[in-house]
Design a protein around this motif. Structure first.
Motif, short mmCIF file in Angstrom:
data_model
loop_
_atom_site.label_atom_id
_atom_site.label_comp_id
_atom_site.label_asym_id
_atom_site.label_seq_id
_atom_site.Cartn_x
_atom_site.Cartn_y
_atom_site.Cartn_z
N HIS A 246 0.95 -1.25 0.34
CA HIS A 246 -0.23 -0.39 0.03
C HIS A 246 0.75 1.63 0.39
O HIS A 246 0.17 1.95 -0.55
N GLU A 250 1.92 4.84 -3.25
CA GLU A 250 0.85 5.79 -1.86
C GLU A 250 1.76 6.98 -2.95
O GLU A 250 1.11 8.35 -3.70
N ARG A 253 -1.16 7.78 -5.52
CA ARG A 253 -2.26 7.95 -5.23
C ARG A 253 -2.92 9.28 -4.59
O ARG A 253 -3.80 9.44 -4.94
N ALA A 301 -3.10 -7.32 -2.81
CA ALA A 301 -2.72 -5.83 -2.85
C ALA A 301 -1.26 -6.38 -4.61
O ALA A 301 -1.00 -5.34 -5.70
#
Length: 411
Positions: A246, A250, A253, A301
């Motif tokens: 994740h 970033e 995102r 993911a």
């Protein structure tokens, strides 16, 4: 030391010692709090003594420089503070002799972070208390910072911390890692709290899409501490892999405070180093042959991360992983995410049926309406899609998500 910001105003730059102290607080404060708590049986004394030691370090290290063993310095200063507090309270004077001496140079400090973390996440405490205690005792986050992260008044956070610490003392909650036979459920609580901590760093009410980097990095760091300390626990490695993957996405995102959906992200901005670390950690978890929900979420993911373009995404593999995940976690959010993948595999009609089945539980959740709007639009039901988007906008507090939904309404 001062500089200038973009508007030419004077701004304070942190001293070099401040940056070292920030790292030491993250790495060592939990050890200090845990060691003092184990001796005094009083989390308040341990926490306040450590907080005072950090303030002392901020002043002393700026003036005299960082000491050779900063972690030992912090332990010794906190120990002296605890001694002072205990001497002032006759109830605790009998525990003075139990306070740990500073570890001699060359000897390893015992790592008490995991026992402290399991104590803060004891099932006798409410989830919101578990999160607040973990942030305060394990990571040294102040009540004001917790309040900002959880969108609550500072007074509420302080009261929650006080009640939780009183309950820990009254119930005799131990600071120890559970035996393997009891560890699965307890570890899942700990991992959930770390995951909630990571999520709390993103999309706060009234904010843009930029994450609270300190809080996100603390959660990522803490997941690594757990995975390293419990190398035989596959789910610990699974959560660490998930957060690494994740965090790697970033930079793409959130761009200039705006939220960028996965399909529109510039994948060259993803952090290749973090992606590689996430895949290694996921492989380590898989090798332990003990599947669970965190590993499956990490594998999902990884499917996104392995695709060079959104068109290359292996949606069928992802749907298989979601079906496996339902065996561990049938929460409505997991089922909603599965429906999004189902739409890519089987089309919007069967996916919409799955989404509508979740209405009773997610009708007040903006993501349910936003997902539903997308599927309605794909089916040509433009008016229904507009109504769903409007409802999603009403339920959204984050400014970046509001801008994204508002832009959809103007198309």
């Amino acid at each position: 030391m001062t500089g200038e910001d973009a508007a030419g105003r004077g701004v304070e730059r942190p001293a070099a010692s401040d940056l070292v102290l920030a790292r030491i607080v993250r790495e060592e404060s939990a050890r200090v709090v845990a060691a003092l708590t184990a001796s005094t049986r009083n989390l308040d004394v341990a926490e306040e003594a450590t907080a005072d030691a950090v303030e002392e370090a901020l002043r002393e290290w700026r003036r005299r420089g960082v000491p050779p063993r900063p972690g030992g310095w912090l332990m010794q200063a906190a120990r002296h503070n605890a001694l002072d507090r205990l001497r002032r309270d006759k109830v605790y004077r009998g525990k003075l002799a139990l306070l740990p001496e500073a570890v001699p140079a060359g000897e390893a400090e015992p790592d008490e972070r995991l026992p402290l973390l399991f104590g803060c996440c004891h099932p006798a405490l409410a989830p919101e208390a578990q999160l607040a205690l973990t942030l305060r005792a394990v990571l040294g986050v102040t009540a004001a910072q917790i309040a900002r992260a959880t969108l609550e008044p500072e007074a509420t956070v302080r009261q929650r911390l006080s009640r939780a610490k009183r309950k820990m003392a009254a119930a005799g909650i131990p600071l120890r890692i559970p035996e393997p036979s009891q560890r699965v459920d307890r570890l899942d609580i700990v991992l959930t709290i770390v995951s909630v901590m990571y999520d709390a760093a993103h999309l706060a009410a009234g904010a843009d899409a930029s994450a609270d980097r300190d809080l996100a990095d603390d959660a990522l760091w803490l997941s690594g501490v757990i995975a390293d300390a419990l190398p035989g626990e596959a789910e610990a490695a699974g959560l660490h892999a998930l957060l690494l993957l994740h965090r790697a996405r970033e930079p793409a995102r959130a761009v200039d405070g705006a939220l960028v959906l996965l399909a529109d992200q510039d994948r060259s901005r993803w952090d290749a180093g973090l992606l590689a670390r996430g895949r290694v950690e996921l492989d380590r978890a898989a090798a332990l042959r003990a599947p669970g929900r965190w590993q499956l979420q990490a594998a999902i993911a990884a499917c996104h991360c392995d695709a060079v373009r959104i068109e290359d995404t292996d949606w069928r593999q992802m749907l298989v992983l979601y079906d496996m995940l339902l065996g561990y976690d049938r929460s409505p959010i997991v089922r909603l995410n599965r429906a999004v993948v189902l739409a890519e595999v089987a089309g919007p009609a069967p996916a919409l049926a799955e989404v509508d089945a979740l209405g009773a539980r997610l009708e007040q959740h903006h993501l349910w309406h936003a997902v539903r709007a997308r599927m309605l639009r794909d089916l040509g039901r433009v008016d229904d899609a507009l109504a769903a988007d409007l409802r999603a906008l009403e339920l959204t507090a984050n400014e970046a998500e509001r801008r994204l939904l508002a832009a959809r309404l103007t198309r």
